[in-house]
Design an enzyme around this catalytic site. Structure first.
Site, PDB file in Angstrom:
ATOM      1  CG  HIS A   1      -2.082   0.959   1.073  1.00 28.39           C
ATOM      2  ND1 HIS A   1      -1.976   2.292   1.357  1.00 28.39           N
ATOM      3  CD2 HIS A   1      -3.347   0.754   0.612  1.00 28.39           C
ATOM      4  CE1 HIS A   1      -3.129   2.869   1.103  1.00 28.39           C
ATOM      5  NE2 HIS A   1      -3.982   1.967   0.643  1.00 28.39           N
TER       6      HIS A   1
ATOM      7  CD  GLU B   1      -8.652  -3.866  -3.633  1.00 20.34           C
ATOM      8  OE1 GLU B   1      -9.750  -4.073  -3.072  1.00 20.34           O
ATOM      9  OE2 GLU B   1      -8.504  -3.188  -4.649  1.00 20.34           O
TER      10      GLU B   1
HETATM   11  N1  ACO Z   1       3.987  -7.722  -4.903  1.00 23.65           N
HETATM   12  C1  ACO Z   1       5.301  -7.745  -5.232  1.00 23.65           C
HETATM   13  N2  ACO Z   1       6.086  -6.655  -5.232  1.00 23.65           N
HETATM   14  C2  ACO Z   1       5.498  -5.502  -4.907  1.00 23.65           C
HETATM   15  C3  ACO Z   1       4.140  -5.404  -4.539  1.00 23.65           C
HETATM   16  C4  ACO Z   1       3.380  -6.590  -4.552  1.00 23.65           C
HETATM   17  N3  ACO Z   1       2.086  -6.579  -4.236  1.00 23.65           N
HETATM   18  N4  ACO Z   1       3.839  -4.121  -4.250  1.00 23.65           N
HETATM   19  C5  ACO Z   1       4.962  -3.423  -4.430  1.00 23.65           C
HETATM   20  N5  ACO Z   1       5.965  -4.252  -4.819  1.00 23.65           N
HETATM   21  C6  ACO Z   1       7.343  -3.898  -5.127  1.00 23.65           C
HETATM   22  C7  ACO Z   1       7.447  -3.221  -6.481  1.00 23.65           C
HETATM   23  O1  ACO Z   1       7.677  -4.146  -7.507  1.00 23.65           O
HETATM   24  C8  ACO Z   1       8.590  -2.266  -6.273  1.00 23.65           C
HETATM   25  O2  ACO Z   1       9.792  -2.955  -6.467  1.00 23.65           O
HETATM   26  P1  ACO Z   1      11.062  -2.224  -7.158  1.00 23.65           P
HETATM   27  O3  ACO Z   1      11.424  -1.113  -6.217  1.00 23.65           O
HETATM   28  O4  ACO Z   1      12.084  -3.297  -7.241  1.00 23.65           O
HETATM   29  O5  ACO Z   1      10.567  -1.730  -8.480  1.00 23.65           O
HETATM   30  C9  ACO Z   1       8.473  -1.882  -4.792  1.00 23.65           C
HETATM   31  O6  ACO Z   1       7.767  -2.941  -4.159  1.00 23.65           O
HETATM   32  C10 ACO Z   1       7.730  -0.597  -4.590  1.00 23.65           C
HETATM   33  O7  ACO Z   1       6.566  -0.620  -5.414  1.00 23.65           O
HETATM   34  P2  ACO Z   1       5.728   0.673  -5.790  1.00 23.65           P
HETATM   35  O8  ACO Z   1       4.802   0.363  -6.913  1.00 23.65           O
HETATM   36  O9  ACO Z   1       6.664   1.834  -5.952  1.00 23.65           O
HETATM   37  O10 ACO Z   1       4.971   0.884  -4.424  1.00 23.65           O
HETATM   38  P3  ACO Z   1       3.664   1.714  -4.206  1.00 23.65           P
HETATM   39  O11 ACO Z   1       3.620   2.076  -2.796  1.00 23.65           O
HETATM   40  O12 ACO Z   1       3.570   2.792  -5.206  1.00 23.65           O
HETATM   41  O13 ACO Z   1       2.548   0.630  -4.594  1.00 23.65           O
HETATM   42  C11 ACO Z   1       0.604  -0.586  -4.754  1.00 23.65           C
HETATM   43  C12 ACO Z   1       1.371   0.461  -3.948  1.00 23.65           C
HETATM   44  C13 ACO Z   1       0.270  -0.026  -6.147  1.00 23.65           C
HETATM   45  C14 ACO Z   1      -0.709  -0.919  -4.046  1.00 23.65           C
HETATM   46  C15 ACO Z   1       1.469  -1.869  -4.893  1.00 23.65           C
HETATM   47  O14 ACO Z   1       1.858  -2.339  -3.618  1.00 23.65           O
HETATM   48  C16 ACO Z   1       0.795  -2.955  -5.697  1.00 23.65           C
HETATM   49  O15 ACO Z   1       0.884  -2.929  -6.940  1.00 23.65           O
HETATM   50  N6  ACO Z   1       0.094  -3.925  -5.054  1.00 23.65           N
HETATM   51  C17 ACO Z   1      -0.584  -4.971  -5.748  1.00 23.65           C
HETATM   52  C18 ACO Z   1      -1.906  -4.458  -6.306  1.00 23.65           C
HETATM   53  C19 ACO Z   1      -2.942  -4.230  -5.205  1.00 23.65           C
HETATM   54  O16 ACO Z   1      -3.105  -5.026  -4.287  1.00 23.65           O
HETATM   55  N7  ACO Z   1      -3.683  -3.123  -5.359  1.00 23.65           N
HETATM   56  C20 ACO Z   1      -4.733  -2.711  -4.404  1.00 23.65           C
HETATM   57  C21 ACO Z   1      -4.253  -1.578  -3.560  1.00 23.65           C
HETATM   58  S1  ACO Z   1      -5.437  -1.072  -2.352  1.00 23.65           S
HETATM   59  C22 ACO Z   1      -6.548  -0.078  -3.192  1.00 23.65           C
HETATM   60  O17 ACO Z   1      -6.230   0.536  -4.147  1.00 23.65           O
HETATM   61  C23 ACO Z   1      -7.945   0.028  -2.760  1.00 23.65           C
END
Ligand code: ACO
Length: 331
Positions: free
Chosen positions: A222, A277
């Site tokens: 998140h 989620e």
């Molecule tokens: N699984 C694996 N790796 C992940 C995940 C995940 N769920 N989430 C983040 N990471 C990794 C990314 O690949 C990234 O790695 P890198 O630095 O090597 O590129 C690092 O962690 C940081 O990721 P960001 O996308 O910069 O983190 P951010 O805080 O922007 O992302 C998000 C938040 C979009 C929710 C992300 O965690 C994600 O994509 N989760 C999966 C999708 C999800 O569950 N979405 C629902 C969110 S809740 C809502 O919107 C109501």
């Protein structure tokens, strides 16, 4: 020099450090005790007394649009309905999303203007009166997701409202922001993931391979909550309270622990706790929604938050116009 703009709101506090959510001064635990009508009242004030009447009046308009619904994803269909029907007040916008969700499944269902919103939408969507646990589950879910600060869809709604456009245009734009899998669209893929994990003999290996391919685990991570998303525990309890998910819940809890361990090994410096989620997937599935509908069910609950923010932005009278720092690109 550019400075990051901080936005001010009186609607909710999303406290990433402490893993807490407060909406208009109420804790999440308080919110889940409210009926959907009370929740609407809390976020939007007195006007939603008209919600039942709005459902009754708009149902025929939405029914007439159903021939166009077939080729559309459920969230696209909600957007079509918002743009096409006479939805110019907050009550009518809330009613439109719920009705579009329900009538897509049960075109002939009639609204009951006296019923509570969640109960009536569920009755129409299922095609029969829901059981008490189903209504309680949907109410708990909508209480968890109704409002959540400046998330992607809410911010989109505020940007559109800040131009002076009406609430309908702002809600329509917010629905567009919900269509990507990174915001609101994850519970369907969470269920797909749990299904795959159930089928495979070595779930830890499956998760490791997925991460090695650069894929994300849906329902984890998140932007704001780094320690815990407070909605996760509330939704896990809501799953328990259905009394129908014992086996599935035990499996999901085990997979949560396994995936968390794999994620912390894969990204040691980056906490990626479960997000809203994860248990939503189990809950909406148990209520009887199909996985491709999950984002639309989310929208029908989040619309309250969008509308509260649209109104707050409108009152501020300020145009949102961030500055970008230009970097000359050299190949
Ligand atoms: N699984 C694996 N790796 C992940 C995940 C995940 N769920 N989430 C983040 N990471 C990794 C990314 O690949 C990234 O790695 P890198 O630095 O090597 O590129 C690092 O962690 C940081 O990721 P960001 O996308 O910069 O983190 P951010 O805080 O922007 O992302 C998000 C938040 C979009 C929710 C992300 O965690 C994600 O994509 N989760 C999966 C999708 C999800 O569950 N979405 C629902 C969110 S809740 C809502 O919107 C109501």
């Amino acid at each position: 020099m550019t400075t990051a703009e901080t936005y001010v709101t009186h609607i909710s506090l999303v406290d990433g450090e402490r893993g807490e959510l407060r909406v208009r001064g109420r804790s999440l635990e308080d919110l889940v005790r409210l009926s959907s009508g009370e929740l609407a009242q809390l976020l939007l004030g007195e006007r939603l007394i008209e919600l039942g009447t709005a459902r009754q009046q708009l149902a025929p308009q939405i029914r007439a649009l159903l021939p166009w619904a077939r080729p559309l994803q459920p969230v696209e269909w909600l957007r079509l309905a918002v743009d096409a029907v006479d939805a110019h007040t907050p009550a009518r916008l809330v009613a439109t999303l719920g009705l579009a969700l329900a009538l897509r499944r049960q075109p002939q269902a009639e609204a009951d203007p006296e019923a509570d919103h969640a109960e009536d939408i569920l009755r129409m969507a299922l095609g029969h009166p829901p059981e008490h646990w189903q209504v309680a589950a949907l109410q708990a879910y909508w209480a968890c997701v109704a409002e959540h600060g400046f998330n992607a869809s809410t911010f989109t709604a505020r940007v559109v409202a800040s131009t002076g456009a009406g609430a309908r245009a702002a809600v329509s734009a917010a629905l567009g922001a919900l269509q990507g899998p990174l915001h609101g669209g994850a519970p369907g893929p969470v269920l797909d993931m749990l299904d795959e994990l159930e089928r495979c003999s070595e779930p830890a290996h499956w998760i490791r391979q997925k991460l090695a391919r650069g894929e994300r685990l849906m329902g984890f991570g998140h932007r704001i909550y780094r320690r815990r998303d407070p909605r996760v525990e509330v939704l896990r309890k809501a799953c328990q309270a259905t009394g129908r998910l014992a086996e599935r819940l035990e499996f999901a809890t085990r997979m949560e622990a396994l995936a968390s361990a794999e994620l912390s090994a894969f990204k040691p410096g980056r906490p990626l706790p479960t997000n809203v989620e994860y248990y939503t997937a189990l809950l909406l599935d148990a209520i009887g929604f199909e996985r491709q509908e999950f984002a639309a069910v989310f929208a029908a609950g989040r619309v309250l938050g969008w509308l509260a923010h649209i109104e707050e932005q409108r009152r501020s009278g300020k145009l949102i116009r961030p500055e970008a720092r230009y970097l000359e690109a050299f190949d």
